[in-house]
Design an enzyme around this catalytic site. Sequence first.
Site, PDB file in Angstrom:
ATOM      1  N   GLY A  91      37.335  35.976  33.326  1.00 24.45           N
ATOM      2  CA  GLY A  91      37.783  35.962  34.722  1.00 24.45           C
ATOM      3  C   GLY A  91      38.562  37.226  35.012  1.00 24.45           C
ATOM      4  O   GLY A  91      38.912  37.968  34.098  1.00 24.45           O
ATOM      5  N   GLY A  93      41.300  39.135  35.072  1.00 21.93           N
ATOM      6  CA  GLY A  93      42.640  39.022  34.504  1.00 21.93           C
ATOM      7  C   GLY A  93      43.594  40.041  35.091  1.00 21.93           C
ATOM      8  O   GLY A  93      44.815  39.922  34.979  1.00 21.93           O
ATOM      9  N   ARG A  94      43.024  41.088  35.672  1.00 24.28           N
ATOM     10  CA  ARG A  94      43.891  42.115  36.260  1.00 24.28           C
ATOM     11  C   ARG A  94      43.242  42.732  37.494  1.00 24.28           C
ATOM     12  O   ARG A  94      43.512  43.876  37.842  1.00 24.28           O
ATOM     13  CB  ARG A  94      44.182  43.198  35.240  1.00 24.28           C
ATOM     14  N   LYS A 114      41.967  46.837  41.088  1.00 20.52           N
ATOM     15  CA  LYS A 114      41.988  46.655  39.627  1.00 20.52           C
ATOM     16  C   LYS A 114      43.326  47.152  39.094  1.00 20.52           C
ATOM     17  O   LYS A 114      43.684  48.312  39.313  1.00 20.52           O
ATOM     18  CB  LYS A 114      40.831  47.457  39.017  1.00 20.52           C
ATOM     19  N   GLY A 127      48.111  42.060  33.469  1.00 20.96           N
ATOM     20  CA  GLY A 127      47.466  42.184  34.779  1.00 20.96           C
ATOM     21  C   GLY A 127      47.480  43.602  35.336  1.00 20.96           C
ATOM     22  O   GLY A 127      47.065  43.838  36.466  1.00 20.96           O
ATOM     23  N   ARG A 177      38.085  49.393  43.811  1.00 23.64           N
ATOM     24  CA  ARG A 177      36.682  49.466  43.430  1.00 23.64           C
ATOM     25  C   ARG A 177      35.823  48.877  44.541  1.00 23.64           C
ATOM     26  O   ARG A 177      36.150  47.846  45.110  1.00 23.64           O
ATOM     27  CB  ARG A 177      36.494  48.679  42.131  1.00 23.64           C
ATOM     28  N   ARG A 184      28.324  38.864  37.872  1.00 20.62           N
ATOM     29  CA  ARG A 184      27.963  39.367  36.555  1.00 20.62           C
ATOM     30  C   ARG A 184      27.069  38.357  35.858  1.00 20.62           C
ATOM     31  O   ARG A 184      27.036  37.185  36.254  1.00 20.62           O
ATOM     32  CB  ARG A 184      29.232  39.527  35.698  1.00 20.62           C
ATOM     33  N   ASP A 253      29.868  40.168  30.457  1.00 28.46           N
ATOM     34  CA  ASP A 253      30.744  40.179  31.634  1.00 28.46           C
ATOM     35  C   ASP A 253      30.773  41.564  32.283  1.00 28.46           C
ATOM     36  O   ASP A 253      31.307  41.720  33.376  1.00 28.46           O
ATOM     37  CB  ASP A 253      32.169  39.741  31.270  1.00 28.46           C
ATOM     38  N   ASN A 254      30.206  42.547  31.611  1.00 24.90           N
ATOM     39  CA  ASN A 254      30.158  43.892  32.183  1.00 24.90           C
ATOM     40  C   ASN A 254      28.743  44.268  32.606  1.00 24.90           C
ATOM     41  O   ASN A 254      28.407  45.444  32.682  1.00 24.90           O
ATOM     42  CB  ASN A 254      30.697  44.915  31.179  1.00 24.90           C
TER      43      ASN A 254
HETATM   44  P1  AMP Z   1      37.324  44.726  30.406  1.00 27.49           P
HETATM   45  O1  AMP Z   1      37.436  45.186  28.995  1.00 27.49           O
HETATM   46  O2  AMP Z   1      38.078  45.593  31.385  1.00 27.49           O
HETATM   47  O3  AMP Z   1      35.928  44.468  30.835  1.00 27.49           O
HETATM   48  O4  AMP Z   1      38.101  43.333  30.457  1.00 27.49           O
HETATM   49  C1  AMP Z   1      37.741  42.204  29.720  1.00 27.49           C
HETATM   50  C2  AMP Z   1      38.581  41.030  30.165  1.00 27.49           C
HETATM   51  O5  AMP Z   1      39.948  41.230  29.852  1.00 27.49           O
HETATM   52  C3  AMP Z   1      38.525  40.758  31.647  1.00 27.49           C
HETATM   53  O6  AMP Z   1      38.579  39.374  31.844  1.00 27.49           O
HETATM   54  C4  AMP Z   1      39.782  41.428  32.147  1.00 27.49           C
HETATM   55  O7  AMP Z   1      40.217  40.876  33.357  1.00 27.49           O
HETATM   56  C5  AMP Z   1      40.756  41.141  31.018  1.00 27.49           C
HETATM   57  N1  AMP Z   1      41.839  42.138  30.942  1.00 27.49           N
HETATM   58  C6  AMP Z   1      41.749  43.427  30.550  1.00 27.49           C
HETATM   59  N2  AMP Z   1      42.956  44.028  30.607  1.00 27.49           N
HETATM   60  C7  AMP Z   1      43.833  43.109  31.058  1.00 27.49           C
HETATM   61  C8  AMP Z   1      45.242  43.115  31.347  1.00 27.49           C
HETATM   62  N3  AMP Z   1      45.982  44.197  31.171  1.00 27.49           N
HETATM   63  N4  AMP Z   1      45.785  41.964  31.789  1.00 27.49           N
HETATM   64  C9  AMP Z   1      45.057  40.865  31.965  1.00 27.49           C
HETATM   65  N5  AMP Z   1      43.741  40.785  31.720  1.00 27.49           N
HETATM   66  C10 AMP Z   1      43.116  41.891  31.266  1.00 27.49           C
HETATM   67 MG    MG Z   2      34.989  43.878  32.407  1.00 33.26          MG
END
Ligand code: AMP
Ligand code: MG
Length: 489
Positions: A91, A93-94, A114, A127, A177, A184, A253-254
């Site tokens: 989900g 997360g940030r 973001k 976040g 963004r 996704r 998820d990407n």
């Molecule tokens: P990403 O590697 O950016 O594709 O993120 C993978 C997952 O980790 C996603 O669910 C993001 O929302 C979560 N995420 C990445 N960095 C953070 C952060 N600093 N705080 C909270 N969630 C994060």
């Molecule tokens: Mg991602």
Amino acid sequence: MGTIRTAIGWKWDNSYTRLPETLYRMQLPTPVSHPQLALVNNALAEQLGLSIEELEVDGADILSGNKIAEGSEPLAQAYAGHQFGHFTMLGDGRAILLGEHIDPSGRRVDIQLKGSGRTPYSRGGDGRAALGPMLREYIISEALHGLGIPTTRSLAVVETGEEVLRETRLPGAILTRVASSHLRVGTFQYAANWGGADVLQQLVDYAVQRHYPDIKSGEGTALALLQAVIEQQAKLIAKWQLVGFIHGVMNTDNMTISGESIDFGPCAFMNSYDPETVFSSIDTGGRYAYGNQPQIAGWNLARLAEALLPVIHPDSTTALEQAQEAVMEFGKLYERYWLQGMRAKLGLQHEDQGDEQLVIDLLVMMQETKADYTNTFRDLTLGHIEEMSVAKHKDWEAWHSRWEERLHAQDADTKRAYELMRSSNPAIIPRNHIVEEVLEAAVKQGNYEQLEQFVEALQSPYAYTSEQQAYSEPPSEQVECGYQTYCGT
Ligand code: AMP
Ligand code: MG
């Protein structure tokens, strides 16, 4: 369903909020102390019908989430994902979806912040995002766009005035963004696992309406959606391969349903041609190496197919058969798009049986001479044969004659061939060592001049201007060997 113009020119129509509530949580961004606009993408703002003047005045507040424009309904989206092969609930997360903006041409785009604070999906994370990685995403997404590759875009980066704690303290930032959606593969995996068939069906109908409106609703919609995504992804991954782009974290998820590239953490462009090239520090097994990307995309699409099974057909055996057949198509589609692109890179306008071998033989020589991928095709385009390291290969002369023969066979006048090559072979890509250089100036010295010039040059990679020359030197071998990119932090 009217839209009204609100701050900076937004025209909101938030269709995601009309989906079942299991798919998201309403969530406001967490305000930051001293938001300051670091970068604004004026060309994109204009295309979106936003007011540049109002952005200059209110942009920092609005694009940091400190001020919520009327009509925006901020939410965090739920999704799941296979991360390096392991299934997890994730989900935003940030990130927070401010809403969907309708641009002057009637196109619907997601506007997402973001780095905007914690959400119910943050797990242990803060976040937040650091300035460097957000600027990096800005550069890479705009570069891909310049290259003509479908991608999410970057509207702005706001410095938050706050620090984020990573391995060290780093300046914090928020990226705006713009995406044709944030659906996704992982969104469907989430719906399948935590939503049930009804939610899944609603999500299918939503995705079809938003991205593939030509698909008829009713029986067969889910299968048609799967086929459409497979086709778009085959096209996309072929484009990545053709320019030497390595995404770095091709987790499910990407991977988008729209076929846009998304989430540029540890991505990079390849210098010397080598299918095993991997830059990401977290990808120790090389799962997402350059040469693996097509197979990984196929694997991810099989996960999408799996998630869709309950709505593909009421009979599970039939559903499985249909899904498998669709997924099997990916490899063929990819190969076709890739070869089509490679033909263009070599100036070949018509198909010939020997084309694939001609390409493979060139790639083998490139690998054996550690030739720079981009510059080999650029030099071929410019006819700078004597400068090419691949020309030192023992088989070069023979290959070169074969290629020339092939060019002359299609057209006595090779002008058209060279034009095709010029529009297919970029003169400039965002090379890692230059990306790092401009990021360092921006993050450490607050100097955005180099970064802006670089992004400007990346807008027209097929222009072959003299200014681009300065950006086209590959790194020294030493720099190249030590290069790693880190996951989006
Ligand atoms: P990403 O590697 O950016 O594709 O993120 C993978 C997952 O980790 C996603 O669910 C993001 O929302 C979560 N995420 C990445 N960095 C953070 C952060 N600093 N705080 C909270 N969630 C994060
Ligand atoms: Mg991602």
